[in-house]
Structures are given as C-alpha cells and as structure tokens.
Design a protein around this motif. Structure first.
Motif, PDB file in Angstrom:
ATOM      1  N   PRO A 252      17.144  -6.069   4.743  1.00 24.64           N
ATOM      2  CA  PRO A 252      17.694  -5.895   6.093  1.00 24.64           C
ATOM      3  C   PRO A 252      17.249  -4.615   6.770  1.00 24.64           C
ATOM      4  CG  PRO A 252      19.344  -5.321   4.474  1.00 24.64           C
ATOM      5  CD  PRO A 252      18.154  -5.801   3.692  1.00 24.64           C
ATOM      6  N   ILE A 253      16.452  -3.782   6.109  1.00 28.67           N
ATOM      7  CA  ILE A 253      15.995  -2.538   6.717  1.00 28.67           C
ATOM      8  C   ILE A 253      14.532  -2.673   7.101  1.00 28.67           C
ATOM      9  CG2 ILE A 253      17.649  -1.166   5.413  1.00 28.67           C
ATOM     10  CD1 ILE A 253      15.373  -0.320   3.573  1.00 28.67           C
ATOM     11  N   MET A 254      14.100  -1.809   8.009  1.00 29.76           N
ATOM     12  CA  MET A 254      12.698  -1.808   8.467  1.00 29.76           C
ATOM     13  C   MET A 254      11.856  -0.942   7.532  1.00 29.76           C
ATOM     14  SD  MET A 254      13.403  -1.424  12.565  1.00 29.76           S
ATOM     15  CE  MET A 254      14.850  -0.385  12.400  1.00 29.76           C
ATOM     16  N   ILE A 255      10.687  -1.501   7.099  1.00 34.07           N
ATOM     17  CA  ILE A 255       9.824  -0.818   6.123  1.00 34.07           C
ATOM     18  C   ILE A 255       8.397  -0.796   6.673  1.00 34.07           C
ATOM     19  CG2 ILE A 255       8.972  -0.784   3.752  1.00 34.07           C
ATOM     20  CD1 ILE A 255      11.419  -2.473   2.974  1.00 34.07           C
ATOM     21  N   ALA A 256       7.750   0.377   6.487  1.00 33.43           N
ATOM     22  CA  ALA A 256       6.335   0.501   6.894  1.00 33.43           C
ATOM     23  C   ALA A 256       5.648   1.530   5.997  1.00 33.43           C
ATOM     24  CB  ALA A 256       6.233   0.909   8.365  1.00 33.43           C
ATOM     25  N   PHE A 257       4.279   1.394   5.902  1.00 34.09           N
ATOM     26  CA  PHE A 257       3.485   2.422   5.211  1.00 34.09           C
ATOM     27  C   PHE A 257       2.527   3.005   6.221  1.00 34.09           C
ATOM     28  CE2 PHE A 257      -0.088   4.102   2.832  1.00 34.09           C
ATOM     29  CZ  PHE A 257       0.561   4.875   1.886  1.00 34.09           C
TER      30      PHE A 257
ATOM     31  N   VAL B 271       3.818  -3.339   7.404  1.00 34.33           N
ATOM     32  CA  VAL B 271       5.127  -3.447   8.079  1.00 34.33           C
ATOM     33  C   VAL B 271       5.796  -4.725   7.618  1.00 34.33           C
ATOM     34  CG1 VAL B 271       4.481  -2.127  10.141  1.00 34.33           C
ATOM     35  CG2 VAL B 271       4.133  -4.607  10.100  1.00 34.33           C
ATOM     36  N   ASN B 272       7.094  -4.696   7.465  1.00 36.87           N
ATOM     37  CA  ASN B 272       7.812  -5.931   7.112  1.00 36.87           C
ATOM     38  C   ASN B 272       8.311  -6.613   8.379  1.00 36.87           C
ATOM     39  OD1 ASN B 272       9.963  -4.310   7.816  1.00 36.87           O
ATOM     40  ND2 ASN B 272      11.268  -4.932   6.099  1.00 36.87           N
ATOM     41  N   ARG B 273       8.920  -7.786   8.194  1.00 38.31           N
ATOM     42  CA  ARG B 273       9.331  -8.588   9.334  1.00 38.31           C
ATOM     43  C   ARG B 273      10.401  -7.872  10.168  1.00 38.31           C
ATOM     44  NH1 ARG B 273      10.881 -13.676   7.108  1.00 38.31           N
ATOM     45  NH2 ARG B 273       8.675 -14.221   7.268  1.00 38.31           N
ATOM     46  N   ALA B 274      11.318  -7.172   9.508  1.00 42.49           N
ATOM     47  CA  ALA B 274      12.392  -6.493  10.237  1.00 42.49           C
ATOM     48  C   ALA B 274      11.833  -5.476  11.222  1.00 42.49           C
ATOM     49  CB  ALA B 274      13.348  -5.813   9.257  1.00 42.49           C
ATOM     50  N   LEU B 275      10.779  -4.739  10.804  1.00 47.06           N
ATOM     51  CA  LEU B 275      10.190  -3.737  11.701  1.00 47.06           C
ATOM     52  C   LEU B 275       9.447  -4.425  12.844  1.00 47.06           C
ATOM     53  CD1 LEU B 275       9.696  -0.748  12.266  1.00 47.06           C
ATOM     54  CD2 LEU B 275       7.613  -0.890  10.897  1.00 47.06           C
TER      55      LEU B 275
ATOM     56  N   VAL C  88       9.324   8.921   3.131  1.00 46.34           N
ATOM     57  CA  VAL C  88       9.111   9.201   1.700  1.00 46.34           C
ATOM     58  C   VAL C  88       7.605   9.395   1.447  1.00 46.34           C
ATOM     59  CG1 VAL C  88       9.496   8.406  -0.644  1.00 46.34           C
ATOM     60  CG2 VAL C  88      11.089   7.741   1.186  1.00 46.34           C
ATOM     61  N   PRO C  89       7.162  10.606   1.073  1.00 42.23           N
ATOM     62  CA  PRO C  89       5.733  10.847   0.805  1.00 42.23           C
ATOM     63  C   PRO C  89       5.239   9.982  -0.371  1.00 42.23           C
ATOM     64  CG  PRO C  89       6.947  12.911   0.998  1.00 42.23           C
ATOM     65  CD  PRO C  89       7.957  11.823   0.923  1.00 42.23           C
ATOM     66  N   GLN C  90       3.986   9.497  -0.298  1.00 39.44           N
ATOM     67  CA  GLN C  90       3.349   8.720  -1.362  1.00 39.44           C
ATOM     68  C   GLN C  90       2.103   9.473  -1.857  1.00 39.44           C
ATOM     69  OE1 GLN C  90       4.538   5.632  -2.702  1.00 39.44           O
ATOM     70  NE2 GLN C  90       6.299   6.557  -1.594  1.00 39.44           N
ATOM     71  N   ARG C  91       1.899   9.543  -3.188  1.00 42.28           N
ATOM     72  CA  ARG C  91       0.805  10.321  -3.795  1.00 42.28           C
ATOM     73  C   ARG C  91      -0.069   9.383  -4.631  1.00 42.28           C
ATOM     74  NH1 ARG C  91       2.261  15.790  -3.428  1.00 42.28           N
ATOM     75  NH2 ARG C  91       4.478  16.107  -2.872  1.00 42.28           N
ATOM     76  N   ASP C  92      -1.321   9.823  -4.796  1.00 40.83           N
ATOM     77  CA  ASP C  92      -2.238   9.067  -5.677  1.00 40.83           C
ATOM     78  C   ASP C  92      -2.108   9.576  -7.097  1.00 40.83           C
ATOM     79  OD1 ASP C  92      -3.474  11.523  -5.689  1.00 40.83           O
ATOM     80  OD2 ASP C  92      -5.189  10.916  -4.448  1.00 40.83           O
ATOM     81  N   ALA C  93      -3.000   9.104  -7.970  1.00 40.24           N
ATOM     82  CA  ALA C  93      -2.912   9.474  -9.387  1.00 40.24           C
ATOM     83  C   ALA C  93      -3.100  10.962  -9.605  1.00 40.24           C
ATOM     84  CB  ALA C  93      -3.944   8.690 -10.196  1.00 40.24           C
ATOM     85  N   GLU C  94      -3.830  11.615  -8.712  1.00 41.34           N
ATOM     86  CA  GLU C  94      -4.039  13.056  -8.858  1.00 41.34           C
ATOM     87  C   GLU C  94      -2.936  13.869  -8.185  1.00 41.34           C
ATOM     88  OE1 GLU C  94      -6.514  11.010  -7.832  1.00 41.34           O
ATOM     89  OE2 GLU C  94      -7.404  10.958  -9.862  1.00 41.34           O
ATOM     90  N   GLY C  95      -1.963  13.205  -7.547  1.00 46.14           N
ATOM     91  CA  GLY C  95      -0.860  13.912  -6.904  1.00 46.14           C
ATOM     92  C   GLY C  95      -1.088  14.254  -5.468  1.00 46.14           C
TER      93      GLY C  95
ATOM     94  N   GLY D 261      -0.116   9.223   2.093  1.00 45.04           N
ATOM     95  CA  GLY D 261       0.612   8.605   3.210  1.00 45.04           C
ATOM     96  C   GLY D 261       2.135   8.703   2.973  1.00 45.04           C
ATOM     97  N   MET D 262       2.866   7.870   3.702  1.00 48.94           N
ATOM     98  CA  MET D 262       4.338   7.893   3.529  1.00 48.94           C
ATOM     99  C   MET D 262       4.922   6.505   3.807  1.00 48.94           C
ATOM    100  SD  MET D 262       5.515   9.892   6.983  1.00 48.94           S
ATOM    101  CE  MET D 262       4.847   9.463   8.580  1.00 48.94           C
ATOM    102  N   ILE D 263       5.991   6.213   3.069  1.00 49.69           N
ATOM    103  CA  ILE D 263       6.759   4.991   3.317  1.00 49.69           C
ATOM    104  C   ILE D 263       7.880   5.347   4.297  1.00 49.69           C
ATOM    105  CG2 ILE D 263       8.283   3.256   2.308  1.00 49.69           C
ATOM    106  CD1 ILE D 263       6.701   3.524  -0.271  1.00 49.69           C
TER     107      ILE D 263
END
Length: 646
Positions: free
Chosen positions: A21-26, A36-40, A102-109, A113-115
């Motif tokens: 029920p919440i809006m999600i994007a990367f 983006v999900n349907r809610a957004l 929410v920050p997103q990191r790769d394998a090296e840290g 991007g962000m969610i």
C-alpha cells in the motif's frame, strides 16, 4: 537444493511491490527513476513507462524538488532521511506525505542510489487536525463551564481537568490533575464516598456521588458529581468523564426544609396529644357530671332530712349528731359543685371581667393565705381589656392555684402572678383572637411528666391523705374551658410550675366598676389609653393598625367590614372609631353616617388611600382624616388629635 533467493525473478519482485500500500521507487545517482511500483504510478496519475528514466525534478515540480534536494543529496551521500512534508499534487492540490530515503550500496560499499518509500498521510493528518480541533473546542467549552470537569483512565489517573476544577482546588491545572482528592473529602463522608466510587466504577455505568469537599479557602462545600463511562475504538471501557456542581445552597435549603418539617411534625404531634387530652378530659367531664348530678339529688334528700331533724329534735346529743352530719353533707355539696364546674354542667355567670384589677383586689387575701415565707411578685399588664369570665369562680381558681403553689414550696419560694394581652393564631385548644393570659408561677418542687399528664383529672392528687381532694385543678380547668378559654401547665421537677389561664376578650366593656368605683373606660382614659374600634376590610392593614394602637396602650376591637363594624359598635362603647373610607358593601361614609346617627358626638378617624376629603366632609363633617401610607407614630398622633375634643 537451489538457493530460494536466486529463484525469485524481477516479475515476482514487481508483483510484491505492486501489492504493497505504500509508494516505492529506486533512484540512481543520476536522480532518474529506474523502478516504480503501481502505487507510485497511480499517485502520479501516469503509466509506469512514462515515469521510468525521468528525472526527479521533472516529476516533482520545481518547488517541491528544490525543497527536497538537500534530502536527496544527503541520502545519496549515504545518510538515510525520514521526514513528513506537504506536496503540491497537480490535480489533487496540497497533500501530506511521509517519506523515507534509504541509501543503496554496491558490493564495495559505494552508494549507487536510493530506495524511496512514500506514504500519503493526507487523510491521517486531516483526522489528526480534526481531533486536535475537537479537543481544543472541548477544552474551551470545559474551561468556560462553571462546573468542575475531568477525564480519567481506568487506573483513576486524570488526563484533563478544567479551570473550575483547578480553581476549586486552588492549584494550577497540572497540579490539580494529580491531586489526591481523598485528602479533600470531609471525614464524615470519606468511607461512604470511597465505597460508592469504587462500586460505581466497577459497574461501568453512569453513577452519581454527593459529599462535602474542602475548597482551597478551607470552607466545606457540598458537591454532586456525575461520572459517565468512556469507551475506546473497540468498545472497551477506558475511563470516565466527570462533572461536579456545587449544591451547598440546595443542601442548606433541604436541611432547612427538613427542620421545618420536623418542627411542624412536632407541632402536629403536640396538637394530637392536646386533642387526645381534651377528649379524655371531655369524657371524664361527662362521667363526673353525671355522677355529681345524681349525687346532688341524694344530697338534697340527706341535707333536707338532717335539717328537719336538727330543727325538731330536743335531745342535745342527737341534735349535735344531726348538726355534724348536716355540716358533712354540705361539704359534700361543695365537692359536687366543684365536680360540676369541672364537667362544665354547672353554668357559670360568665360576663365581661377585668383580670388585673381582680388580682389587685385579691392581694390581701393572697398575703394571708401564702404567709410570710413566700415572696409575692405581681406583674400585671396595665392594659385594661375586658374578658369573658365568672369573677367569683376566677377568684376561687386563683386561690386554689396559690394554695397549690404554697404546698409545693414548704421551705419558701417565689410566687409570680402576671397578666398580659396576646393574640392567638394557631392553637389546638383556642380559637384565633385576642386573649388575656393570667400566669401563676412558683419555684416549688415541680411535677414529672406522668403527674403533669394527670394534673387535671378529678380526685388525682400527690398530696398526703387528708391534705387535698384533687379537685382544685379540675375546677380551674372546667372554669377556663366554660369561659371559652383554656388552661395550660408547664412544670419541671426541682424548678417549679407555671399555670397559664387564657380568657377570651369580651366585645364590650365590663358592666361593673373595675376598681375604685371607676369603669374600665374611665381607668384607661386616665392612663392616656382609649378603646378603639378599627373597621377595615384589608386584613393586613387592619392588623397593622391594631398592633400599632396596642403598642401605644390602646384597647382595640376589630371589624372586617362595615356590617361587622356597625354590630361591634352597638355592643361596645369605643372612644374612637377608625374607618377605611373605601370598602366593599357598606362604604366608610355609610358606616360613619350610621354611627353618627346613633351617637352624634362619636369621635371618628378616616384612613384612606385616596384624596376624598370633600366626600368625607359630607359624610362626617367633624371626622379627622389620615392618608395612607402612614407609620405608627403618625397614627398615634392622629388618634390623639381625633380624641382631643372628647
């Protein structure tokens, strides 16, 4: 077995995201939407494909983007951002959202991007604002109410108290909110109130309490509180809302009413006792009268026979026997006369009589009867008011009471004889009217309740055998009742006894001289007093005039209208007639004309609320006039002026 996480493809992830029920994007570091999900998409009111690859500034609009840019930069720098803010929606207007970057990191840290997690809280904010406004309105209403108000939880802690509550406690609202009210309850009410409060809360229903509480100034006040249960969203009991009002004045009025009811009940009980006593005495009187009547018949034969024997017998010894027997029979006749007086069968010679002069003339006799060991005090009212009584029987009654008082004071004491004029209103034994009270009080041994209850019964006596017949008070009772009055006794053991005789005022003056060869009218005039006939149809005005005249020592006869006034004028010889000019039926002028026709020299004083001087002069040329309203002193001056020619 393959790793479960590796078996989930993108389509499944998208399905899960679309179901939330919440809006999600990367958002990548280039600030473009890559998921983006349907809610957004629905929130932006665009197809998902039109959003993917677009920059955030394009979707948010310049103003909202500029406001959120520092948050984007911080999240892309690795710092998670959580906030609530307003959003300008292109079609829905200003909305409220709650966002989590929410920050997103790769394998090296490295941050790649962000969610973005976004929730539309517009309706929630509106509900909160409505709730706050409702609470604010409640507080404003509660604080403006004169009653004390509060809100409690089930553990009795208070969420809220209003200004009246805090004012009664003499504290701030916060201090009053945590006040232990058990410290303020009156000690006499505490146990009851706590028990009733516990029972009321346990019932889960509305309940009312009443008790005395100590106000901040130390005064005890009666409060009535009403507590209503309050319930949570699921219908569970969560506490109570209470309101209390000060009912001290109502309680005082209730207490006063209870006192009046108790007093009136006591008066009714006393009246019932008096009625039962009167009925008992009436029954005794009928029995006694019948016995005395028959005994008188026997004594007639005995006395007559002994008298004949005493006159005809020549033997000295037999003559002495007959004479002694005749004397005993005559004593029996006197006893039957007393019995008949008690039973009111023997008629008295009731006529207008003056009590105070009669007592004055009895002074030498009372001095001889009482002896030197008893102090005699005479407090006789100077008002000479004629009453209905038999003068001879009244003297005998006074003598009997004086002898009883003497016997009750063997070691000496004080006997007080007093008279006063009074008006009787509500009395079980006496009709309303004017009376003269004759009081005979001693400082003797007194009577207990049982003796007092039987004091008037024939042959009842507490004296030794041979010292009394028990008929003295019975004769006094019968004489007073047959005269249209009453007799009452107040007595306390060891303190003394007071006997009060009440005689009704006669409509006319005494026909015999009251004292020194002068009539009552002459004696009153010599003392600056007068007999005044007051004719006025207004009861309150008539009573005021009567009371005022009596205060100045005059004797007053009242009449409620012209006809009654003419009748009373004919049966009395008033020095002055006071007449209200305007009356229903016979007018004041007509009454005055009748009086003047009967006695041309009669002094008349008109009282009037109008200026009918000419009409009054026509009706009674020599009459004086006093205009309403007037005070007692002005009335007395007018009376003196009206009497001056006479």
């Amino acid at each position: 077995m393959p790793d479960f996480a590796t078996t989930i493809d993108f389509a499944q992830i998208l399905a899960v995201a679309d179901a939330l029920p919440i809006m999600i994007a990367f958002i990548g570091r280039d600030e473009r939407y890559s998921f983006v999900n349907r809610a957004l998409a629905d929130w932006f009111e665009r197809p998902r494909k039109d959003i993917l690859g677009r920059r955030m500034s394009d979707m948010l609009g310049e103003e909202d983007y500029r406001a959120r840019k520092p948050l984007f930069d911080a999240a892309l720098a690795g710092e998670r951002q959580f906030f609530a803010a307003d959003f300008h929606h292109p079609t829905r207007g200003l909305l409220a959202v709650q966002a989590d970057y929410v920050p997103q990191r790769d394998a090296e840290g490295n941050v790649i991007g962000m969610i973005i997690l976004v929730q539309d809280i517009t309706e929630q904010r509106a509900a909160e604002r409505a709730l706050k406004e409702s609470e604010a309105r409640f507080r404003r209403i509660a604080n403006s109410a004169p009653a004390m108000m509060w809100v409690t939880h089930l553990d009795r802690t208070r969420d809220f108290v209003n200004d009246a509550y805090a004012e009664f406690a003499g504290m701030s609202r916060e201090e009053a909110r945590v006040l232990d009210w058990r410290e303020r309850i009156h000690p006499d009410d505490q146990a009851r109130l706590v028990a009733e409060s516990v029972a009321g809360e346990a019932s889960g229903k509305p309940f009312t309490l009443e008790a005395r509480y100590r106000r901040h100034d130390g005064e005890w006040r009666w409060l009535r509180s009403v507590s209503q249960p309050r319930f949570g969203p699921d219908g569970e009991l969560s506490g109570f809302i209470g309101a209390a009002s000060d009912i001290s004045e109502a309680k005082a009025a209730e207490t006063e009413l209870q006192r009046q009811v108790a007093d009136r009940t006591a008066e009714l009980v006393e009246a019932q006792d008096q009625l039962r006593q009167a009925q008992k005495m009436e029954a005794l009187g009928q029995l006694t009268g019948g016995i005395a009547h028959d005994f008188n018949n026997l004594l007639t034969v005995v006395v007559g026979g002994l008298d004949l024997i005493a006159k005809q017998v020549t033997d000295e010894r037999l003559n002495r026997y007959a004479t002694n027997a005749l004397a005993a029979a005559e004593r029996g006749a006197r006893l039957t006369a007393q019995l008949l007086a008690f039973s009111r069968v023997q008629r008295l010679e009731v006529k207008p009589t003056y009590v105070a002069p009669l007592i004055e003339e009895m002074r030498p006799l009372l001095r001889n009867v009482l002896g030197p060991g008893i102090e005699k005090v005479f407090d006789l009212d100077p008002h000479l008011t004629p009453v209905l009584a038999d003068p001879t029987q009244l003297e005998v009654a006074v003598l009997n009471l004086a002898i009883n008082a003497r016997d009750a004071m063997p070691d000496g004491g004080t006997l007080t004889l007093s008279t006063r004029k009074l008006r009787i209103g509500d009395d079980a034994e006496l009709e309303p009217g004017t009376y003269v009270e004759l009081s005979i009080a001693d400082t003797g041994s007194g009577m207990d309740a049982d003796t007092l209850a039987r004091a008037f019964e024939p042959f009842f006596t507490t004296k030794e055998v041979g010292k009394g017949t028990g008929l003295g008070l019975s004769m006094v009772y019968g004489m007073a009742r047959q005269s249209g009055g009453a007799v009452k006794i107040d007595s306390t053991p060891g303190i003394g006894t007071t006997v009060r005789l009440f005689f009704r005022r006669a409509d006319r003056d005494a026909e015999v001289p009251a004292s020194g060869g002068r009539t009552g009218d002459e004696l009153r005039r010599g003392r600056g007093q007068a007999t005044v006939l007051v004719i006025d149809d207004d009861e309150e005005v008539r009573h005021f005039i009567t009371a005022s005249l009596e205060e100045y020592g005059h004797d007053v006869i009242e009449a409620a209208d012209g006809v009654d006034g003419i009748e009373r004028f004919g049966s009395s010889r008033p020095d002055l007639v006071i007449i209200d000019y305007v009356m229903p039926g016979l007018s004041g002028a007509e009454v005055a004309a009748h009086i003047i026709a009967t006695n041309p020299d009669q002094a008349i004083l008109f009282v009037s609320g109008y200026s009918e001087t000419d009409e009054i002069r026509k009706a009674a040329p020599n009459a004086n006039v006093l205009f309403k309203p007037f005070r007692a002193a002005a009335l007395e001056e007018a009376v003196r002026a009206a009497l001056e020619p006479a």
